[in-house]
Scaffold this motif. Structure first.
Motif, PDB file in Angstrom:
ATOM      1  N   GLN A 359       0.818  -1.207   0.000  1.00 29.36           N
ATOM      2  CA  GLN A 359       0.000   0.000   0.000  1.00 29.36           C
ATOM      3  C   GLN A 359       0.856   1.263   0.000  1.00 29.36           C
ATOM      4  O   GLN A 359       0.430   2.308  -0.499  1.00 29.36           O
ATOM      5  N   GLY A 360       2.063   1.183   0.558  1.00 30.34           N
ATOM      6  CA  GLY A 360       2.916   2.359   0.645  1.00 30.34           C
ATOM      7  C   GLY A 360       3.728   2.644  -0.591  1.00 30.34           C
ATOM      8  O   GLY A 360       4.559   3.561  -0.599  1.00 30.34           O
ATOM      9  N   SER A 361       3.514   1.874  -1.668  1.00 32.55           N
ATOM     10  CA  SER A 361       4.342   2.063  -2.865  1.00 32.55           C
ATOM     11  C   SER A 361       3.967   3.321  -3.648  1.00 32.55           C
ATOM     12  O   SER A 361       4.702   3.738  -4.540  1.00 32.55           O
ATOM     13  N   PHE A 362       2.816   3.917  -3.330  1.00 36.75           N
ATOM     14  CA  PHE A 362       2.458   5.203  -3.937  1.00 36.75           C
ATOM     15  C   PHE A 362       2.963   6.301  -3.009  1.00 36.75           C
ATOM     16  O   PHE A 362       2.392   6.554  -1.952  1.00 36.75           O
ATOM     17  N   HIS A 363       4.034   6.968  -3.402  1.00 38.82           N
ATOM     18  CA  HIS A 363       4.713   7.926  -2.529  1.00 38.82           C
ATOM     19  C   HIS A 363       4.052   9.307  -2.671  1.00 38.82           C
ATOM     20  O   HIS A 363       4.613  10.234  -3.267  1.00 38.82           O
ATOM     21  N   TYR A 364       2.879   9.417  -2.075  1.00 43.77           N
ATOM     22  CA  TYR A 364       2.077  10.634  -2.230  1.00 43.77           C
ATOM     23  C   TYR A 364       2.801  11.874  -1.696  1.00 43.77           C
ATOM     24  O   TYR A 364       2.595  12.987  -2.191  1.00 43.77           O
ATOM     25  N   GLY A 365       3.656  11.698  -0.693  1.00 41.16           N
ATOM     26  CA  GLY A 365       4.301  12.841  -0.058  1.00 41.16           C
ATOM     27  C   GLY A 365       5.330  13.528  -0.922  1.00 41.16           C
ATOM     28  O   GLY A 365       5.756  14.651  -0.613  1.00 41.16           O
ATOM     29  N   SER A 366       5.743  12.882  -2.020  1.00 36.81           N
ATOM     30  CA  SER A 366       6.768  13.475  -2.885  1.00 36.81           C
ATOM     31  C   SER A 366       6.200  13.997  -4.200  1.00 36.81           C
ATOM     32  O   SER A 366       6.958  14.389  -5.094  1.00 36.81           O
ATOM     33  N   ILE A 367       4.866  14.011  -4.329  1.00 30.95           N
ATOM     34  CA  ILE A 367       4.225  14.470  -5.571  1.00 30.95           C
ATOM     35  C   ILE A 367       3.862  15.951  -5.429  1.00 30.95           C
ATOM     36  O   ILE A 367       3.344  16.392  -4.399  1.00 30.95           O
ATOM     37  N   ASN A 368       4.118  16.710  -6.455  1.00 27.17           N
ATOM     38  CA  ASN A 368       3.802  18.135  -6.437  1.00 27.17           C
ATOM     39  C   ASN A 368       2.296  18.355  -6.541  1.00 27.17           C
ATOM     40  O   ASN A 368       1.625  17.783  -7.404  1.00 27.17           O
TER      41      ASN A 368
END
Length: 593
Positions: A359-368
């Motif tokens: 589930q954590g493979s989408f690194h939402y915190g690094s997306i602009n």
């Protein structure tokens, strides 16, 4: 004359037979459900009243599916008013035509039916369905919707010994029509008459507060076993604290995402929210135990009657539950306790969800972030002489034609793509303002609750990352406190009165999607809008076409066919009965092959 039940079976079977070519070649299985929505006299709180039942059950039956199943639900409207069924948390990938709210669907007329068909694509978890129109959920019509993992995807905990659904909610002895009339007259609904658990009133734990003769829910379990409890707050407007006497609740999943597992003695569940808990029956069997859902964020000394109590019954129990209820949280003067509990709910980033990847493979915190929306909520106000609720000063009224249907037929003036991204300093107004969202954008939405009541907000078509919440006004500096690593992903979030909640959303699901207050009174009074997301290079791959059985309304009403869903005509000379037998035969082959 054919029996009405036989006729309905025939009609639904016609849908089945029409789907046979698809079923024979589709990679993903189909599951079929037939939901008859009707009135029923029941006495949840000891007072006979009209409730809304599904298949003559209150609450309705579970819809049980598995990741990627195609779900076909034939909904029969046996009410005396229009109906739509919506599927809270089901994302309807590429297919907002099936979402079941007025911005996406024309209503099902009384004594008619309509068949929903959608895929539970790349989803797992605990959800529920309910009627979305005319305040009907306040009278019932709700039921659980479960999406199981595929066998090839392990769950991040030992297989439970059983699965138990618990639907909790505040309850009025007035039905939805009376409550609706009160709101239309500008009145507050006042304190609910109680809390129901699985459609039943409280166990008589207190002879003063609970009258005799109320039927209560008994949850049967075996000592030493562990059960998965799927708990949903399907009420009108009250946050509830859920707890089980002498038992720990291990939080495992919320609205389709596995959580970091942690022990709780009690959990606040806000309107529209769903949780899965693992509960081990590790106590002695000297007596039964209380299961409690009590009102939160109100004057709890005055709201004592707004408490639901069921009984947890060990199969070898030696006596009834007795004594006082387990204590509710004692945080009247400590706002930090409920807030800290909320932000402690985090995503299990190493567990697989619907897909094999973590589930954590989408690194939402690094997306602009491509755009920010600050949505301000204030107490209801008078607009043109009527009481209305607003978002950014706009009280929404639904279009007479669903948004994408209006687009398809080039009907102008049904809505405006001008919902403001920030609160505007202007007089509140009634309008049809919709968010003009950008396909593949990554947006930040801040719900700023300047109302005096706890609220929860839901977004159809998506799960969002709940990256932050706090008291006070949100500012640019609030981003410094965001959780950019393991924020929980869900579809309904609480927003504390006098506080804010921030979420991130990846706009990869084309369609028209409702954003709404889950508090039914605020929703009914206009606290909603829609996001319209269009792929400018649409080629049929990112948005499905309108279904063949699409309903029409408004100026398109003349395009309507009979709403009764017969997908094929009867062969000449054949009787309805013989044809139904043939259909049933092929249906059984399809369903069991």
């Amino acid at each position: 004359m054919a029996h009405p039940g036989l006729s309905r079976f025939c009609l639904f079977s016609l849908v089945h037979i029409a789907l046979l070519p698809i079923l024979c070649f589709a990679a993903d299985p189909y599951v079929f459900y037939d939901l008859h929505v009707s009135y029923l006299t029941a006495s949840p709180l000891g007072v006979p009243q009209q409730v809304i039942a599904v298949n003559e059950r209150f609450p309705g039956p579970v819809i049980n599916s598995t990741t990627n199943n195609n779900v076909v639900v034939n909904v029969w409207n046996d009410l005396d008013e229009e109906l739509l069924m919506t599927w809270s948390g089901i994302q309807m990938r590429r297919n907002s035509w099936q979402d079941g709210v007025l911005g996406t669907n024309c209503p099902i007329h009384p004594k008619k039916n309509w068949t929903y068909q959608f895929q539970v694509k790349d989803q797992i978890g605990s959800f529920f369905y309910f009627p979305s129109l005319k305040f009907q959920r306040a009278s019932g019509g709700f039921g659980p919707f479960i999406i199981n993992n595929r066998n090839i995807i392990p769950i991040p905990f030992a297989q439970p010994d059983g699965d138990i659904v618990i639907m909790i909610g505040d309850w009025y002895t007035r039905n939805h029509k009376a409550l609706r009339s009160a709101l239309d007259a500008g009145q507050d609904l006042g304190m609910p008459d109680g809390v129901i658990i699985n459609g039943k009133g409280p166990y008589r734990y207190n002879t003063t507060l609970v009258p005799d003769g109320i039927e209560y829910e008994t949850i049967g379990v075996d000592q030493g076993k562990t059960y998965r409890l799927r708990v949903h707050n399907v009420g009108t407007s009250t946050s509830l604290n859920f707890r089980i006497q002498n038992h720990f609740l291990i939080l495992a999943e919320t609205e389709g995402h596995y959580t970091v597992q942690q022990n709780f003695t009690d959990v606040d569940i806000h309107v529209g929210q769903s949780y899965s808990f693992l509960v081990t029956m590790d106590q002695n069997a000297s007596s039964d135990y209380y299961v409690v859902a009590s009102a939160r964020f109100v004057n709890e000394s005055l709201w004592q009657r707004v408490t639901g109590v069921a009984v947890l019954h060990y199969s070898n129990s030696k006596g009834p539950a007795t004594g006082p209820l387990p204590d509710p949280p004692n945080d009247t003067y400590d706002k930090s306790r409920p807030l800290n509990q909320a932000v402690s709910i985090r995503q299990n980033v190493s567990a697989s969800g619907a897909r094999p990847n973590p589930q954590g493979s989408f690194h939402y915190g690094s997306i602009n972030v491509t755009e920010t929306y600050v949505i301000k909520i204030v107490p209801p106000v008078q607009i043109n002489g009527t009481l209305r609720a607003t978002l950014n000063g706009i009280s929404f009224v639904n279009p007479k034609i669903p948004i994408r249907l209006a687009d398809q037929y080039k009907v102008k003036g049904e809505y405006k793509l001008d919902f403001p991204s920030r609160p505007l300093n202007r007089t509140p107004r009634i309008d049809r303002s919709v968010i003009n969202a950008t396909y593949k954008g990554f947006i930040e939405v801040i719900f700023q609750n300047n109302d005096t009541v706890m609220q929860s907000f839901h977004m159809d078509g998506y799960s969002f990352f709940v990256i932050g919440m706090d008291f006070g006004d949100w500012t640019e500096e609030s981003r410094n406190r965001y959780n950019k690593w393991d924020a929980i992903s869900r579809c309904t979030t609480q927003v504390f009165p006098g506080g804010w909640t921030a979420v991130l959303v990846s706009l990869d699901n084309v369609g028209t999607w409702n954003i709404r207050a889950e508090n039914l009174d605020r929703w009914y009074l206009g606290q909603e809008t829609y996001m319209k997301i269009v792929n400018p290079e649409e080629n049929g791959e990112t948005e499905m076409a309108a279904p063949g059985n699409v309903l029409y309304c408004g100026v398109l009403q003349q395009l309507s066919k009979d709403q009764t869903n017969s997908a094929v005509s009867l062969p000449r000379g054949s009787s309805k009965l013989s044809f139904c037998l043939v259909v049933a035969f092929f249906g059984m082959i399809t369903l069991f092959s």
